[in-house]
Write a protein that holds these residues in place. Structure first.
Motif, PDB file in Angstrom:
ATOM      1  N   GLN A 236     -12.970  11.944   0.355  1.00 54.63           N
ATOM      2  CA  GLN A 236     -11.850  12.791   0.766  1.00 54.63           C
ATOM      3  C   GLN A 236     -12.203  13.416   2.117  1.00 54.63           C
ATOM      4  OE1 GLN A 236      -8.918  13.230  -0.856  1.00 54.63           O
ATOM      5  NE2 GLN A 236      -8.168  14.518   0.800  1.00 54.63           N
ATOM      6  N   PRO A 237     -11.435  13.103   3.174  1.00 51.28           N
ATOM      7  CA  PRO A 237     -11.793  13.608   4.506  1.00 51.28           C
ATOM      8  C   PRO A 237     -11.950  15.118   4.557  1.00 51.28           C
ATOM      9  CG  PRO A 237     -10.064  11.962   4.673  1.00 51.28           C
ATOM     10  CD  PRO A 237     -10.234  12.246   3.205  1.00 51.28           C
ATOM     11  N   TYR A 238     -13.021  15.539   5.176  1.00 48.47           N
ATOM     12  CA  TYR A 238     -13.313  16.946   5.373  1.00 48.47           C
ATOM     13  C   TYR A 238     -12.988  17.276   6.821  1.00 48.47           C
ATOM     14  CZ  TYR A 238     -15.876  21.240   4.174  1.00 48.47           C
ATOM     15  OH  TYR A 238     -16.213  22.530   3.891  1.00 48.47           O
ATOM     16  N   PRO A 239     -12.664  18.523   7.163  1.00 50.28           N
ATOM     17  CA  PRO A 239     -12.411  18.838   8.575  1.00 50.28           C
ATOM     18  C   PRO A 239     -13.593  18.467   9.458  1.00 50.28           C
ATOM     19  CG  PRO A 239     -11.705  20.658   7.184  1.00 50.28           C
ATOM     20  CD  PRO A 239     -12.438  19.700   6.294  1.00 50.28           C
ATOM     21  N   ARG A 240     -13.289  17.957  10.629  1.00 47.23           N
ATOM     22  CA  ARG A 240     -14.346  17.668  11.604  1.00 47.23           C
ATOM     23  C   ARG A 240     -14.993  18.967  12.072  1.00 47.23           C
ATOM     24  NH1 ARG A 240     -17.970  17.302  14.363  1.00 47.23           N
ATOM     25  NH2 ARG A 240     -18.347  16.014  16.195  1.00 47.23           N
ATOM     26  N   PHE A 241     -14.176  19.972  12.324  1.00 54.31           N
ATOM     27  CA  PHE A 241     -14.679  21.289  12.718  1.00 54.31           C
ATOM     28  C   PHE A 241     -13.963  22.382  11.935  1.00 54.31           C
ATOM     29  CE2 PHE A 241     -15.533  19.259  17.000  1.00 54.31           C
ATOM     30  CZ  PHE A 241     -16.915  19.369  16.933  1.00 54.31           C
ATOM     31  N   GLY A 254     -10.143  14.921  11.684  1.00 51.70           N
ATOM     32  CA  GLY A 254     -10.106  13.674  12.436  1.00 51.70           C
ATOM     33  C   GLY A 254     -11.177  13.551  13.499  1.00 51.70           C
ATOM     34  N   ILE A 255     -11.742  12.330  13.594  1.00 53.12           N
ATOM     35  CA  ILE A 255     -12.760  11.997  14.578  1.00 53.12           C
ATOM     36  C   ILE A 255     -12.094  11.357  15.789  1.00 53.12           C
ATOM     37  CG2 ILE A 255     -14.766  10.508  14.980  1.00 53.12           C
ATOM     38  CD1 ILE A 255     -15.523  10.931  12.048  1.00 53.12           C
ATOM     39  N   ASP A 256     -12.671  11.549  16.950  1.00 57.09           N
ATOM     40  CA  ASP A 256     -12.151  11.021  18.211  1.00 57.09           C
ATOM     41  C   ASP A 256     -11.710   9.561  18.078  1.00 57.09           C
ATOM     42  OD1 ASP A 256     -12.289  11.593  21.391  1.00 57.09           O
ATOM     43  OD2 ASP A 256     -12.831   9.522  20.954  1.00 57.09           O
ATOM     44  N   GLN A 257     -10.593   9.222  18.723  1.00 54.56           N
ATOM     45  CA  GLN A 257      -9.971   7.910  18.567  1.00 54.56           C
ATOM     46  C   GLN A 257     -10.501   6.840  19.519  1.00 54.56           C
ATOM     47  OE1 GLN A 257      -7.587   6.874  16.158  1.00 54.56           O
ATOM     48  NE2 GLN A 257      -8.510   8.731  15.328  1.00 54.56           N
ATOM     49  N   GLN A 258     -11.379   7.188  20.431  1.00 50.71           N
ATOM     50  CA  GLN A 258     -11.823   6.195  21.410  1.00 50.71           C
ATOM     51  C   GLN A 258     -12.441   4.958  20.752  1.00 50.71           C
ATOM     52  OE1 GLN A 258     -13.691   7.926  25.164  1.00 50.71           O
ATOM     53  NE2 GLN A 258     -13.679   9.727  23.833  1.00 50.71           N
ATOM     54  N   SER A 277      -3.621  11.644  17.244  1.00 51.52           N
ATOM     55  CA  SER A 277      -2.316  11.741  16.589  1.00 51.52           C
ATOM     56  C   SER A 277      -1.960  13.214  16.387  1.00 51.52           C
ATOM     57  CB  SER A 277      -2.362  11.038  15.233  1.00 51.52           C
ATOM     58  OG  SER A 277      -1.209  11.332  14.479  1.00 51.52           O
ATOM     59  N   PRO A 278      -0.692  13.588  16.628  1.00 56.30           N
ATOM     60  CA  PRO A 278      -0.285  14.985  16.417  1.00 56.30           C
ATOM     61  C   PRO A 278      -0.590  15.512  15.020  1.00 56.30           C
ATOM     62  CG  PRO A 278       1.398  13.828  17.657  1.00 56.30           C
ATOM     63  CD  PRO A 278       0.393  12.791  17.227  1.00 56.30           C
ATOM     64  N   LYS A 279      -0.624  14.629  14.029  1.00 60.34           N
ATOM     65  CA  LYS A 279      -0.910  15.099  12.665  1.00 60.34           C
ATOM     66  C   LYS A 279      -2.348  15.585  12.520  1.00 60.34           C
ATOM     67  CE  LYS A 279      -2.119  10.581  10.637  1.00 60.34           C
ATOM     68  NZ  LYS A 279      -1.767   9.580   9.603  1.00 60.34           N
ATOM     69  N   PHE A 280      -3.211  15.232  13.505  1.00 65.45           N
ATOM     70  CA  PHE A 280      -4.598  15.669  13.460  1.00 65.45           C
ATOM     71  C   PHE A 280      -4.894  16.789  14.460  1.00 65.45           C
ATOM     72  CE2 PHE A 280      -5.405  11.191  11.897  1.00 65.45           C
ATOM     73  CZ  PHE A 280      -5.632  11.581  10.585  1.00 65.45           C
ATOM     74  N   TYR A 281      -3.872  17.296  15.139  1.00 65.54           N
ATOM     75  CA  TYR A 281      -4.115  18.407  16.061  1.00 65.54           C
ATOM     76  C   TYR A 281      -4.714  19.587  15.302  1.00 65.54           C
ATOM     77  CZ  TYR A 281      -1.202  16.163  19.696  1.00 65.54           C
ATOM     78  OH  TYR A 281      -0.685  15.318  20.638  1.00 65.54           O
ATOM     79  N   LEU A 298      -2.993  23.094  18.209  1.00 72.48           N
ATOM     80  CA  LEU A 298      -3.589  22.941  19.531  1.00 72.48           C
ATOM     81  C   LEU A 298      -3.690  21.452  19.841  1.00 72.48           C
ATOM     82  CD1 LEU A 298      -5.027  24.364  21.964  1.00 72.48           C
ATOM     83  CD2 LEU A 298      -7.172  23.900  20.764  1.00 72.48           C
ATOM     84  N   ARG A 299      -2.983  21.017  20.859  1.00 73.87           N
ATOM     85  CA  ARG A 299      -3.010  19.607  21.250  1.00 73.87           C
ATOM     86  C   ARG A 299      -4.444  19.197  21.608  1.00 73.87           C
ATOM     87  NH1 ARG A 299       0.892  16.066  23.478  1.00 73.87           N
ATOM     88  NH2 ARG A 299      -0.034  14.405  24.742  1.00 73.87           N
ATOM     89  N   THR A 300      -4.876  18.058  21.094  1.00 67.44           N
ATOM     90  CA  THR A 300      -6.235  17.594  21.350  1.00 67.44           C
ATOM     91  C   THR A 300      -6.347  17.009  22.751  1.00 67.44           C
ATOM     92  OG1 THR A 300      -6.386  16.983  19.003  1.00 67.44           O
ATOM     93  CG2 THR A 300      -8.113  16.163  20.483  1.00 67.44           C
TER      94      THR A 300
END
Length: 353
Positions: A236-241, A254-258, A277-281, A298-300
Motif C-alpha cells: 500500500q503506497p505510503y507518502p513519499r514525504f 508519488g515518486i518522481d516520474q522521470q 500527475s495532479p492527483k499526486f500533487y 502544491l504543484r510539483t
C-alpha cells in the motif's frame, strides 16, 4: 558561443543509458567524446545510436585517460570499482563525477578529495535525486515557510518486490547504500550535519542474507528529526514525504516520474517529460498569519537530473562552487558507513565540524 565541456562516460549499463546520457545529449554545451564499455558491441543497436552522434566506443580505458581533450569522466561502473577508476581519472588530470554510492569508505572519499585538491580538479558524487520533482516541492515548502519551524520529516522510498532468495555481498551492494545514499543526502542538503543517527538496517525478506533490503534510520537535530526509510514489502503506497512544522503539515505521495518516462521511451526533450500527475500533487495544511487554516495543493516542480551536469559545467568551465560540497559528501558517507559497522539497532553520534 559558450565553451564546450568535453567528457567521457565510463560504463555502458543501465546507469549510463538511463540516468546520464539522455540528459547529457540534450545539453549543447557538453560533448561526449568517448564511452568506455568493458564488452564492446554487447548491445549493438544501442551502441550504434550513440555512434551516430559522433561518440566513439572503446574497451581501452587508457585511450580515454590519455586524451587531452577530455575534461570530465562520469564513472558508471559497479560500486566496488568507483574508487579505483575515480582515482585513475584524477591522476590522469580529469575532473570526475562518480555514481552513487560515491565510495565504500570515508577514507577512500577523503583520498579522492585530497587528490583532486592537489591537482585543482573537481570530484563529486552523482546526487541526481536533488532534482526529483517531489524533493523540489519539499524544498519550496521549506523556503516559503508555510509550516513555520520544521519539526519532523519522514522520507520513504518503498516498493513491493517480494524476493525471498538468499543474497550475498558487501554492504555497498545493499539497499541502505543504494537508496539510503539518496535519501540521506537529501536530508543533509536541506538541514546540514545531524548530531546523532539511529539505525535499523537488516535483510528483511530473508534474514540469512548478508545484503540488507530494509532500513529505518533517524537523523537527529536541535528540535528536529528526519526519518528515512526503504522497504521492498510495502504493498500500500505510503507518502513519499510527510513534513510537520509548528504551523502545519505537508504530505506528498508519488515518486518522481522521470524514470518511468525514460522506461517508456520518452526522452527529456519531450514537453511533458517528468511532469507529475495532479492527483499526486502535495497537500499543504497550515495556519496563516490571521489564524485561518488553509488547505491547498502544491504543484510539483518539474524534475531534471540533467541539472547535475549544468552544475558541473558551471564548476569546471566557470569556476563556480560544486553542487555537492566535500563536507556534504563526507557527511553522507560517514552516516552510511557508521550504520553498517555494528549490528542494528544502533546509535552513532557525529562529531561537530
Amino acid at each position: 558561443m559558450s565553451e564546450k565541456l568535453t567528457m567521457a562516460v565510463i560504463g555502458f549499463g543501465k546507469s549510463a543509458t538511463r540516468y546520464h546520457l539522455p540528459y547529457i545529449m540534450q545539453r549543447k554545451n557538453i560533448q561526449v567524446k568517448w564511452i568506455y564499455a568493458h564488452h564492446l558491441n554487447k548491445r549493438p543497436e544501442t551502441q550504434k545510436a550513440y555512434e551516430q552522434h559522433g561518440i566513439t566506443f572503446t574497451d581501452q580505458i587508457d585511450t580515454i585517460l590519455t586524451d587531452p581533450a577530455v575534461q570530465l569522466l562520469t564513472i558508471c561502473l559497479p560500486p566496488s570499482l568507483h574508487f579505483e577508476f575515480a582515482k585513475r581519472g584524477l591522476t590522469a588530470g580529469k575532473n570526475v563525477l562518480v555514481e552513487k554510492p560515491f565510495t565504500e569508505t570515508v577514507t577512500e572519499a577523503k583520498t579522492l578529495f585530497e587528490l583532486a585538491a592537489t591537482k585543482h580538479l573537481l570530484v563529486m558524487p552523482y546526487q541526481n535525486r536533488r532534482f526529483d520533482g517531489e524533493f523540489l516541492a519539499l524544498k519550496q515548502v521549506l523556503q516559503t515557510g508555510y509550516l513555520g519551524e520544521p519539526l519532523e520529516l519522514e522520507s520513504h522510498f518503498d516498493h513491493y518486490r517480494p524476493d525471498p532468495q538468499i543474497k550475498h555481498g558487501a554492504a555497498i551492494d545493499g539497499t541502505f547504500y543504494g537508496l539510503g545514499s539518496h535519501l540521506i543526502d537529501q536530508v543533509v542538503a536541506l538541514f546540514g550535519r545531524p548530531q546523532q543517527v539511529s539505525y535499523d538496517i537488516r535483510a528483511q525478506q530473508n534474514p540469512v542474507s548478508t545484503v540488507d533490503d530494509y532500513y529505518d534510520v533517524d537523523l537527529f537535530y536541535d528540535n528536529f528529526k528526519a526519518i528515512v526509510k526503504s522497504s521492498f514489502l510495502v504493498a500500500q503506497p505510503y507518502p513519499r514525504f510527510i513534513l510537520h512544522g509548528t504551523q502545519g503539515s505537508f504530505v506528498k505521495y508519488g515518486i518522481d516520474q522521470q524514470e518511468n518516462d525514460l522506461k517508456a521511451g520518452i526522452t527529456p526533450a519531450a514537453t511533458d517529460f517528468g511532469l507529475d500527475s495532479p492527483k499526486f500533487y502535495g497537500e499543504l495544511t497550515y495556519q496563516n498569519a490571521n489564524g485561518d487554516w488553509i488547505n491547498k495543493q502544491l504543484r510539483t516542480p518539474r524534475g531534471d537530473y540533467g541539472r547535475v551536469y549544468d552544475g558541473l559545467y558551471a564548476s569546471i568551465i566557470q569556476g563556480k562552487a560544486p553542487l555537492v560540497t566535500r563536507e556534504q559528501a563526507l557527511t553522507d558517507l560517514e552516516i552510511l558507513t557508521a550504520g553498517i559497522k555494528q549490528a542494528s539497532p544502533s546509535i552513532y553520534r557525529l562529531a561537530t565540524q
